[in-house]
Design a protein around this motif. Structure first.
Motif, PDB file in Angstrom:
ATOM      1  N   GLN A  26       0.832  -1.324  -0.167  1.00  0.00           N
ATOM      2  CA  GLN A  26       0.031  -0.262   0.046  1.00  0.00           C
ATOM      3  C   GLN A  26       0.767   1.258  -0.031  1.00  0.00           C
ATOM      4  OE1 GLN A  26      -2.701  -0.846   3.522  1.00  0.00           O
ATOM      5  NE2 GLN A  26      -4.329  -0.150   1.968  1.00  0.00           N
ATOM      6  N   GLU A  77     -10.351   6.697   9.287  1.00  0.00           N
ATOM      7  CA  GLU A  77     -10.448   5.803   8.298  1.00  0.00           C
ATOM      8  C   GLU A  77      -9.745   5.987   7.011  1.00  0.00           C
ATOM      9  OE1 GLU A  77     -14.622   6.909   7.352  1.00  0.00           O
ATOM     10  OE2 GLU A  77     -15.693   5.854   8.954  1.00  0.00           O
ATOM     11  N   ALA A  78      -9.297   7.205   6.732  1.00  0.00           N
ATOM     12  CA  ALA A  78      -8.130   7.330   6.244  1.00  0.00           C
ATOM     13  C   ALA A  78      -6.988   6.973   6.176  1.00  0.00           C
ATOM     14  CB  ALA A  78      -7.944   8.869   5.853  1.00  0.00           C
ATOM     15  N   ARG A 123      -7.152   3.311   5.212  1.00  0.00           N
ATOM     16  CA  ARG A 123      -7.189   2.923   3.946  1.00  0.00           C
ATOM     17  C   ARG A 123      -5.458   3.173   3.674  1.00  0.00           C
ATOM     18  NH1 ARG A 123     -11.316   6.565   3.488  1.00  0.00           N
ATOM     19  NH2 ARG A 123      -9.852   8.354   2.731  1.00  0.00           N
ATOM     20  N   HIS A 124      -4.722   3.874   3.940  1.00  0.00           N
ATOM     21  CA  HIS A 124      -3.670   4.245   3.458  1.00  0.00           C
ATOM     22  C   HIS A 124      -2.460   3.373   4.406  1.00  0.00           C
ATOM     23  CE1 HIS A 124      -4.296   7.219   0.407  1.00  0.00           C
ATOM     24  NE2 HIS A 124      -5.664   7.711   1.220  1.00  0.00           N
ATOM     25  N   ARG A 125      -3.041   3.098   5.341  1.00  0.00           N
ATOM     26  CA  ARG A 125      -2.124   2.406   6.525  1.00  0.00           C
ATOM     27  C   ARG A 125      -0.969   3.328   7.032  1.00  0.00           C
ATOM     28  NH1 ARG A 125      -2.199  -3.131   6.338  1.00  0.00           N
ATOM     29  NH2 ARG A 125      -1.107  -2.909   8.358  1.00  0.00           N
ATOM     30  N   GLU A 149      -1.459   2.681  11.272  1.00  0.00           N
ATOM     31  CA  GLU A 149      -2.585   1.703  11.744  1.00  0.00           C
ATOM     32  C   GLU A 149      -1.781   0.737  12.150  1.00  0.00           C
ATOM     33  OE1 GLU A 149      -6.995   0.239  10.549  1.00  0.00           O
ATOM     34  OE2 GLU A 149      -5.300  -0.360   9.321  1.00  0.00           O
TER      35      GLU A 149
END
Length: 361
Positions: free
Chosen positions: A93, A123-124, A127-129, A155
């Motif tokens: 990612q 949440e962003a 998605r991007h980690r 994350e």
């Protein structure tokens, strides 16, 4: 250098050369050609250093077990390597990276945010980690001694992990602080620890005595936890603004910093040093405050009404817009009062030591 991260990568080959001198066998598995490249190519050396940071804990447990504090230092090195890995290793990612100018930092620092902004940013990150925020020099100060050069948000299994990189004002000396959201777990670079300095002295690395970050915060009249909370809010706001503004601009991306990957021909040969100054190794959005909306509040309507007057402090929220109000943009809600004008006033409670605008950073 285009970003703090580019500056950090520069000189990696020299750092690796010193590591090889102090710890023979560091890159002994490489063949002669790759060995030579590692000692001359900063980007390649940076990748090797990050790869080998994974083994810091095992090395501390075996070779340096006799040095108090070595395990904690090794843990910090492992976590730091995990923060850097998405920028030089294949992780599956692509991280979100944004370079924030001085104006956008000033607008977003020390302000409140609504739960929906916090939720959007989380949440962003999911998605991007990994989210990397590059902060303009001296735009975000920590006391009188340090400024924040970069923020990493990742994350992990236990939640969101933040890493702040501090530098001395006017210099690029690095201090690092890592914590989990909420500040229940904090890990510093340990350079203030006497045992760590003894360990570095044994390995031939001169590390000056540095003050604990908690003391620096206390001298500035704040608690370190308040600083961490302010940095979390700042990271949430900056991430939300960076992404929602692209939606507001009909999904047109921000301008990117001049970019050339590590394998580009300009990064090799006699002109490689000049290229390192002109081009970033990473894909980074150039984010400014020119579209940041801090206009007047729009009065809303709703079925529920207050029975008394209350004061609402200024904060950022996500405002719906677009077809069927399906898009969001960051909007500043100025301090105002709510409720019927003839209702009884309510005196707000002011918490002593609260994180005020520009007070902690």
């Amino acid at each position: 250098m285009q970003t703090w991260l580019d500056w950090y990568v520069s000189g990696s080959s020299k750092t690796l050369r010193r590591m090889c001198e102090q710890f023979p066998g560091t890159i002994e598995t490489l063949d002669a050609k790759l060995h030579q490249r590692a000692l001359t190519d900063d980007a390649f050396a940076f990748r090797l250093i990050v790869e080998r940071s994974r083994y810091a804990l095992s090395a501390a447990a075996s070779t340096y077990a006799g040095y108090p504090g070595a395990k904690k230092m090794a843990s910090e090195i492992v976590v730091w390597g995990e923060s850097l890995a998405p920028f030089c290793l294949q992780t599956g990612q692509a991280p979100l990276a944004a370079a924030l100018d001085r104006d956008v930092v000033r607008e977003l620092t020390g302000t409140r945010l609504s739960p929906e902004v916090r939720r959007y940013a989380r949440e962003a990150v999911a998605r991007h980690r990994t989210v990397y925020l590059d902060i303009a020099d001296r735009a975000l100060l920590f006391g009188d001694a340090l400024h924040v050069g970069a923020l990493f948000v990742a994350e992990v299994e236990s939640g969101l992990r933040f890493t702040a990189v501090f530098g001395e004002v006017g210099h690029k000396a690095v201090r690092r602080l890592t914590w989990l959201e909420g500040g229940d777990w904090i890990l510093t670079d340990q350079h203030h620890d006497e045992n760590i300095r003894k360990f570095h002295a044994h390995t031939g690395m001169a590390v000056p005595a540095l003050r604990p970050l908690t003391d620096i915060a206390r001298d500035a009249g704040i608690e370190l936890r308040e600083v961490l909370e302010g940095l979390e809010n700042f990271a949430y706001l900056a991430t939300t603004y960076t992404l929602t503004e692209m939606e507001h601009a009909e999904r047109q991306p921000w301008e990117m910093l001049p970019y050339r990957p590590a394998n580009h021909e300009c990064r090799h040969g006699r002109k490689s040093s000049a290229a390192a100054k002109k081009f970033s190794l990473f894909r980074v959005w150039r984010v400014s405050a020119r579209h940041l909306d801090r206009g007047e509040r729009n009065s809303g309507t709703g079925g529920w009404k207050l029975g008394h007057r209350v004061r609402v402090s200024g904060h950022y929220r996500l405002q719906p817009f677009g077809p069927k109000r399906s898009q969001r943009r960051l909007r500043w809600i100025a301090q105002h009062e709510r409720g019927p004008r003839d209702g009884p006033p309510v005196t707000p409670i002011v918490r002593i030591g609260a994180f005020h605008h520009q007070a902690a950073l």
